[in-house]
Design a protein around this motif. Sequence first.
Motif, short mmCIF file in Angstrom:
data_model
loop_
_atom_site.label_atom_id
_atom_site.label_comp_id
_atom_site.label_asym_id
_atom_site.label_seq_id
_atom_site.Cartn_x
_atom_site.Cartn_y
_atom_site.Cartn_z
N LEU A 31 47.35 -43.85 14.68
CA LEU A 31 45.95 -43.95 15.05
C LEU A 31 45.46 -42.57 15.45
CD1 LEU A 31 43.54 -45.89 15.53
CD2 LEU A 31 44.32 -46.12 17.89
N GLU A 32 44.38 -42.15 14.82
CA GLU A 32 43.81 -40.83 15.10
C GLU A 32 44.83 -39.72 14.92
OE1 GLU A 32 40.23 -40.17 16.30
OE2 GLU A 32 40.44 -41.87 14.94
N GLY A 33 45.73 -39.89 13.93
CA GLY A 33 46.66 -38.83 13.57
C GLY A 33 47.94 -38.78 14.35
N ILE A 34 48.25 -39.82 15.16
CA ILE A 34 49.48 -39.79 15.94
C ILE A 34 50.07 -41.19 16.00
CG2 ILE A 34 48.53 -40.28 18.25
CD1 ILE A 34 50.29 -37.88 19.24
N GLU A 35 51.42 -41.27 16.11
CA GLU A 35 52.10 -42.55 16.14
C GLU A 35 51.74 -43.34 17.39
OE1 GLU A 35 56.69 -44.34 16.15
OE2 GLU A 35 56.31 -42.20 15.77
N TRP B 170 40.08 -41.25 23.18
CA TRP B 170 40.16 -42.57 22.55
C TRP B 170 41.29 -43.39 23.15
CZ3 TRP B 170 44.92 -43.24 20.33
CH2 TRP B 170 45.63 -42.07 20.01
N GLY B 171 41.26 -44.68 22.90
CA GLY B 171 42.31 -45.53 23.44
C GLY B 171 42.32 -46.91 22.82
N LEU B 172 43.45 -47.57 22.95
CA LEU B 172 43.65 -48.93 22.48
C LEU B 172 44.67 -49.59 23.40
CD1 LEU B 172 43.46 -51.23 20.28
CD2 LEU B 172 45.38 -50.08 19.14
N GLY B 173 44.37 -50.79 23.85
CA GLY B 173 45.31 -51.47 24.73
C GLY B 173 45.15 -52.97 24.66
N GLY B 174 46.24 -53.68 24.93
CA GLY B 174 46.18 -55.13 24.91
C GLY B 174 47.26 -55.73 25.78
N ALA C 70 46.42 -44.07 25.04
CA ALA C 70 45.20 -43.29 25.25
C ALA C 70 45.47 -41.87 24.78
CB ALA C 70 44.79 -43.29 26.72
N GLY C 71 44.50 -41.27 24.11
CA GLY C 71 44.73 -39.96 23.53
C GLY C 71 43.53 -39.05 23.62
N LEU C 72 43.82 -37.77 23.48
CA LEU C 72 42.81 -36.72 23.41
C LEU C 72 43.05 -35.93 22.14
CD1 LEU C 72 40.46 -35.10 24.72
CD2 LEU C 72 42.22 -33.66 25.79
N SER C 73 42.05 -35.91 21.27
CA SER C 73 42.16 -35.20 20.00
C SER C 73 41.21 -34.01 19.97
CB SER C 73 41.81 -36.15 18.83
OG SER C 73 42.63 -37.29 18.83
N VAL D 7 46.61 -33.37 18.88
CA VAL D 7 46.46 -34.69 19.47
C VAL D 7 47.51 -34.85 20.57
CG1 VAL D 7 46.32 -37.17 19.08
CG2 VAL D 7 45.76 -35.60 17.21
N LEU D 8 47.07 -35.27 21.74
CA LEU D 8 47.96 -35.62 22.85
C LEU D 8 47.73 -37.08 23.19
CD1 LEU D 8 47.43 -32.49 25.15
CD2 LEU D 8 49.31 -32.89 23.55
#
Length: 784
Positions: free
Chosen positions: A183-187, A319-323, A355-358, A372-373
């Motif tokens: 997602l957004e260039g990172i695993e 950005w972020g994704l969580g569930g 959660a990431g910072l691109s 990407v972090l």
Amino acid sequence: MRHLEAQAPAVATQTVRGIIRDADSRQPLPGASVVLLPSGSPDPQADLRGTSTDMDGAFRLEGVPLGRHMLRISFIGYEPSGIPDLLVTAGKEVVLELALTESVAQLQTVTIKADDGPARPLNEMATVSARSFDVEETGRYAAGIFDPARMALNFAGVAGSDDDLSNEIIVRGNSARGLLWRLEGIEIPNPNHFGGLGGGGGAISMLSSSTLARSDFYTGAFPAEFGNATAGVFDLRLREGNSEKREYSFMAGLLGIEASAEGPFSKNSNASYLINYRYSTLALLSTFMQPVGDILPTYQDLSFKIHLPAGKAGTFSLWGLGGANNASEAVEADSTQWDGGDGYGFNDGSQVGVAGLSHRMLLGKRTWMRTVLAASTDRYWDKYYYLDPEQDYRKVYYDSTRFRSNILRGSWMIHHKVNAAHSLRGGLIYGHENYFYEYQNADTNGVWTRYLYGEGETGLAQAHAQWRYRFHPDWTLQSGVHGTLLRINNAWSVDPRLSLEWQENEQRRWTLAFGQHSKPEHLSSYYLEQANPDEGIQASVNQNLELTKAVHGVVGLAQDFKGPWRLNVELYGQYLYDVAIEADSGSTRSILNASDIWEIVGVDSAVSAGEGYNIGIDLTLERSFRNGWYALFTGSVFRSRYRPKDGKWYSTSYDRGYTANLLGGKEWPVGKKGNKTLGLNGKFALQGGNRYDAIDLEASRDAGRTVLLPGGVYAAQTPVYYRLDWGFQYRFERPKATHTLRLDVQNTTNRQNAFAEYYNSETGNLEGFTQTGIFPFLNYRISF
């Protein structure tokens, strides 16, 4: 290019805007031509409208009629491209980011064609076994329910798992464990609710159609930038929120209730936000009424993206994704629960988040850099118990699992366009993992045995380099290398990648690709334990496992026909080695047959001495959405085999032999104003039955228990699997809102597809159990 006048809209119009860049350098292209015309228009020239990009590569078309359109973009010295099926609705502006590839040869006059086939992969380094997909496709196909994985089930080379309610996919005979989610260039961790530990799928996707952008899917021979995968890759992207106006959507259905919002932070900035939240419908209903059935599954998820342009400093994205999900079957400590039921209960749950910072930045006119972090967490727990009548029906726990994985990842990539013929790309990836894994089980006497335990820190380092050389206008060579190092035991691999593409003519393209791909097993696999007979202690026995390696080879043909039809054929072969298998000399167990970690719990010890192979042919015949209808046929014939410690070759658990899908759909405008659309989608799926161990019935009757046939590992197969799905859609456009009502019915005929057979010692017969019958999905959505 002058603006072309459009006819007055019947009800409402919308704005289509975006930016066009050079595919390699990411520089904006001022003066590029943009042409839009309604799909299937009887007089394309009369309905054609267009414009040109400004100095920033941006374009804007206002007053676009609602409906489906074809978009064509072109620029002098570049190869033309476009979108054959662009849906324009009243509820949301269409905001696009498009790219053109510089031509090696000088372009002549560009011809505007009505249909240019599907968009090729967004990744310009991909040539074979890859395609991009749009969010609209995830909802278009019958029973797709806006899930990228369920949508991918319709593609050639992809088969479903042995469970209709799971979105787990089998890519060219490989377990979903070998699937990489980016997602957004990172695993990222497996983004599915109720997924198996170490698996690649689940029951319900955490990904929302409200936040996903056009993304790529790979089935083999991926470019060098992809590592830690042996089966396939989902390379997903989140779209940016609207930077000019605020927009909202709300959706309610059987799978959940969700809401999204997007818009600019201020009128003086191009910064934007996009956020979506979903909550389980069943969980919401349970607060007002008794749940149906004994087991109550609940879940919720959140996704977001904040887009922050910073001028010459580049573009930042947060950005972020969580569930989170939970399932339980509760029984109370009293005799009525014991007498009226089986007296057993459980509670399990999981939490997944990232959660990431691109940061993307242009370094001059020919170079760009992406950093990407990301921080992720993946947690799972369960407890199983029964009511003991000898202890006043007290809960007695007999099975317990606790898994935790926290990973900090960083990815850095740089791309340099030397000229139209040469492009270079390289990068580094590192993930630092803090983990805790424990699984234990109690016998009837209450004595607990630990089968898995691990706690500590480790890391996975990767590096990659690629070179693309277009040595002729019709020929493109891609070469690269990917390196992987697992710090827990210093297992490593250097994997070469190579592909060649020949554009024979405007309508026919040939591809050839070869590459090796490596992946460590799920980290918990290295901490399976066994009792030491001499010392009576537990010991981790799998610390020295090598990376599993898969050599992929693909030969492909892509043929475009006149009009919207196209054909794609790929012949592939895969050889897997250094595969983890049980060390016992007579064992037939291999990790290639495991969909998650539970299928290898109980293995005494493993060694990297196994082999496997997958061979097959994939075929796709596709008609893009035009004149109100589309069609898709995909078929695969394949063989999947493995060799364990006993030295013999067997079918894998995924060796179904064949799979085929026939899909189609039609839309009709209804109503006097033309602002209503009725859609019908259908799908017929066919594939070989599930594999399972062959049972010797007579021997089982004599022994009073299950006895397998010699050499019968995965030798038996259930009858052919087939399923008919239907989808119905009603879309109603208002001047500033779009209402959509959808009903998808999976397995419309209630076909009772067999799951497997087992020996029933009470009846002395072979009996079977089936997969899910008819299952409806209903939802309503409004965008405004």
